[in-house]
Design a protein around this motif. Structure first.
Motif, PDB file in Angstrom:
ATOM      1  N   LEU A 295       0.809  -1.220   0.000  1.00  0.00           N
ATOM      2  CA  LEU A 295       0.000   0.000   0.000  1.00  0.00           C
ATOM      3  C   LEU A 295       0.844   1.273   0.000  1.00  0.00           C
ATOM      4  O   LEU A 295       0.303   2.372   0.022  1.00  0.00           O
ATOM      5  N   ASN A 322      -4.588   4.806  -2.494  1.00  0.00           N
ATOM      6  CA  ASN A 322      -5.133   3.460  -2.618  1.00  0.00           C
ATOM      7  C   ASN A 322      -5.731   2.947  -1.315  1.00  0.00           C
ATOM      8  O   ASN A 322      -6.591   2.084  -1.317  1.00  0.00           O
ATOM      9  N   GLY A 323      -5.195   3.436  -0.196  1.00  0.00           N
ATOM     10  CA  GLY A 323      -5.683   2.958   1.088  1.00  0.00           C
ATOM     11  C   GLY A 323      -4.653   3.168   2.175  1.00  0.00           C
ATOM     12  O   GLY A 323      -3.610   3.800   1.957  1.00  0.00           O
ATOM     13  N   THR A 324      -4.965   2.657   3.350  1.00  0.00           N
ATOM     14  CA  THR A 324      -4.041   2.808   4.470  1.00  0.00           C
ATOM     15  C   THR A 324      -3.749   1.446   5.070  1.00  0.00           C
ATOM     16  O   THR A 324      -4.547   0.519   4.956  1.00  0.00           O
ATOM     17  N   GLY A 325      -2.599   1.346   5.707  1.00  0.00           N
ATOM     18  CA  GLY A 325      -2.242   0.083   6.353  1.00  0.00           C
ATOM     19  C   GLY A 325      -1.488   0.358   7.632  1.00  0.00           C
ATOM     20  O   GLY A 325      -0.791   1.379   7.750  1.00  0.00           O
TER      21      GLY A 325
END
Lengths: 391, 391
Positions: A295, A322-325
């Motif tokens: 990510l 795209n998103g978080t992690g």
């Protein structure tokens, strides 16, 4: 020329030497392997050379008549790699010349239990000689020390040919240890392997300075492959003079140009003191990084580390469109709470060359270099420049 | 939506279904996986569809709240493939919409023991429905029969899309056997697998003709992958109607268009009688062919077979400007001495799909088709057109 050898021996040695055959030879002859058979020593030598790197391997065979010939490397390797286990016979006959000034050629016949192959070889005299070193220095180094140092440092070399001297590993030979250093400007790997180096010969009257050489990445990649086929306790002879280095393992002989130019004064870059010390289980950190890197921004691959002293854990985070992690890794932390960001790929690659189950990360401030060291056994310092934290 | 499942189950089923995600989606939504969770059945369904091939897999999970969402397939698979073994929780929440006419989106949160990942999903209502078959025919076929037939025939399909119907395997369903045929114009593979096919349903009043379908190569490659995860004794349900076929294995459901057009009358091409019968050990012939093929002309890959009845062996030869090769294979030969040439690649590929230790080659004349058959067990006829012998 006529000889009989084991197909397995020929396969093994051909695949080692062929690594020095260029994929697009600048001269047609370099697309060949030089096969030499010596009836006195009952040895076969296979030589390949791309004008920068040369590999010569040797093995025992039954040599009826000695001689030499050059053979198209790819074709030879293709056929040999498909041969069944067992004895094979190689015989070489000169071909009748159609005109007097035609280039001489040879017919090579390769015979195994159920088949026979024939193809043309060319003049062995056209094959360039591998560089020899007359005078200069000579050392004996144990295989295991050389191998460990090469494997620990290679990852940090630059792949950008414009960076010249950084496209290799800088080797410093001291009487009781070897030091291998590599840097691409973003990270630096310095590995030391304690060893008894024996200076066997030198033409200089007095050598006050330790030996220093910068050896190209490709050379050391191939050396590592050759070392993996040698016994760890066997010594490797190293010969060098201005611009050239030779590694002589029992079964293979590798010659290479060295990289010219002043290698950066890397020792001064490594901080002596650190405010924060973090000890973590390597595998756990590596697996978490590999997940979270998916990510991370594909360009700079940034991930952020947050040291949480109270909870004795490190928080890894990333956030892109795209998103978080986030991943939480238990750790022993001394120092203060801190945030720091790294290129995840450089951190992952550094972890992969450590061989211990635990590693230590040492950090001063968010913007100053950090180092990664394996805990116990392996003497490696892997320095990483942090990435600016934004947002 | 909220569910908990095993990371291994999710990995396995995601990697099966993702095979139907197009690498370059014609519509952005096709780059997604549709995840559906049903609280009644406690099952997860993962669906991917490239408009021609659709794969839906299903597995048990703990579904707290059912629902569905579409998830970027590559990102999801990348993260899931790196997850450690253990339980993972997936929860899906609608995102607040910034404007009233904005597309709705969902936040997907994936949590495992030490980490948490969040990324956006899109509207599941935009994901196209997999084609359903209402009416038509339905059969039950054992996994092993389907699998054996697919594996034996796939190799002979054409890769040239202009050849349309030849880019698939032609399946004929008879009451007590299945027949799989494939040809690219140079060779023909016909495999029969004896089986008890159960016609479970049909909407036609009377079906005089056996079922015939031409199924695209890509579909059968994926079906084979799915079958390899099923138990050999499990039945597969096959549903079909004009233009569509569905294979329903317990854990996965595959839907595909069929290839339209008249499949060639291949049965008439297979000679009934042969003058020469050659029995050889398959592995020995295959290894010799793989060696000798290296020296064959890279364009037509021709190798020549010479039957030597007196010595009961087959001589394989090749001669190009690169060199010559010959191999001698012991064989049981009945008939007369003969020379015949084949494209070595077609012969090698045919041998590779035979599963018996010995094979039979049957030949009439130098210019008429030959057939390769495994000896015992496997019912496969692999027909090869010979190549014109020159020189």
């Amino acid at each position: 020329m006529k000889l009989t050898c084991s197909s397995v021996d020929l396969q093994t040695h051909l695949s080692l030497s062929c690594r020095a055959v260029p994929s697009r030879p600048s001269h047609p002859i370099l697309g060949n392997i030089l096969l030499s058979a010596c009836s006195d020593t009952q040895q076969i030598h296979l030589t390949a050379f791309n004008l920068s790197l040369g590999i010569k391997t040797r093995f025992l065979a039954h040599i009826e008549t000695g001689g030499q010939v050059t053979i198209p490397a790819k074709l030879f390797q293709d056929i040999v790699s498909h041969l069944p286990e067992g004895d094979i016979t190689v015989s070489v006959q000169p071909e009748p010349q159609e005109t007097e000034d035609a280039d001489p050629s040879w017919m090579i016949t390769l015979t195994h239990a159920s088949g026979r192959y024939q193809f043309k070889g060319t003049n062995p005299e056209d094959f360039p000689q591998l560089p020899a070193i007359n005078g200069g220095h000579s050392l004996q180094i144990p295989t295991s020390s050389l191998s460990e140092g090469v494997q620990s440092s290679l990852v940090a070399t630059s792949t950008d040919e414009a960076k010249q001297v950084l496209c290799g590993v800088h080797l410093t030979v001291q009487p009781d240890f070897l030091e291998f250093a590599a840097t691409d400007g973003h990270r630096l790997a310095v590995a030391q392997t304690a060893t008894q180096v024996t200076e066997t010969e030198t033409t200089d009257e007095a050598q006050a300075e330790p030996t220093q050489l910068t050896i190209p990445t490709k050379t050391l990649t191939e050396l590592d492959r050759i070392l993996s086929t040698s016994k760890p306790e066997n010594p490797i002879a190293l010969y060098y003079c201005q611009g050239q280095v030779i590694f002589d393992a029992q079964s293979a002989y590798l010659t290479s140009r060295t990289l010219e130019g002043q290698y950066p004064e890397y020792r001064a870059l490594i901080p002596k003191k650190f405010k924060n010390h973090i000890t973590v289980e390597k595998r756990q950190l590596l697996k978490a990084l590999e997940r979270i890197a998916i990510l991370a921004d594909p360009k700079n691959k940034v991930i952020r580390l947050t040291l949480d002293k109270k909870n004795q854990h490190v928080l890894l985070t990333t956030a892109t469109e795209n998103g978080t992690g986030q991943e939480v890794i238990p750790a022993q932390i001394s120092g203060k709470d801190l945030e720091i960001a790294f290129n995840s790929q450089y951190l992952i690659e550094g972890l992969k060359v450590t061989k211990t189950s635990d590693i230590r990360l040492q950090i001063n401030e968010t913007h100053s270099p950090a180092i990664l060291t394996p805990l116990g056994g392996q003497n490696l310092t892997y320095l990483l420049m942090p990435v600016q934290i934004t947002g």
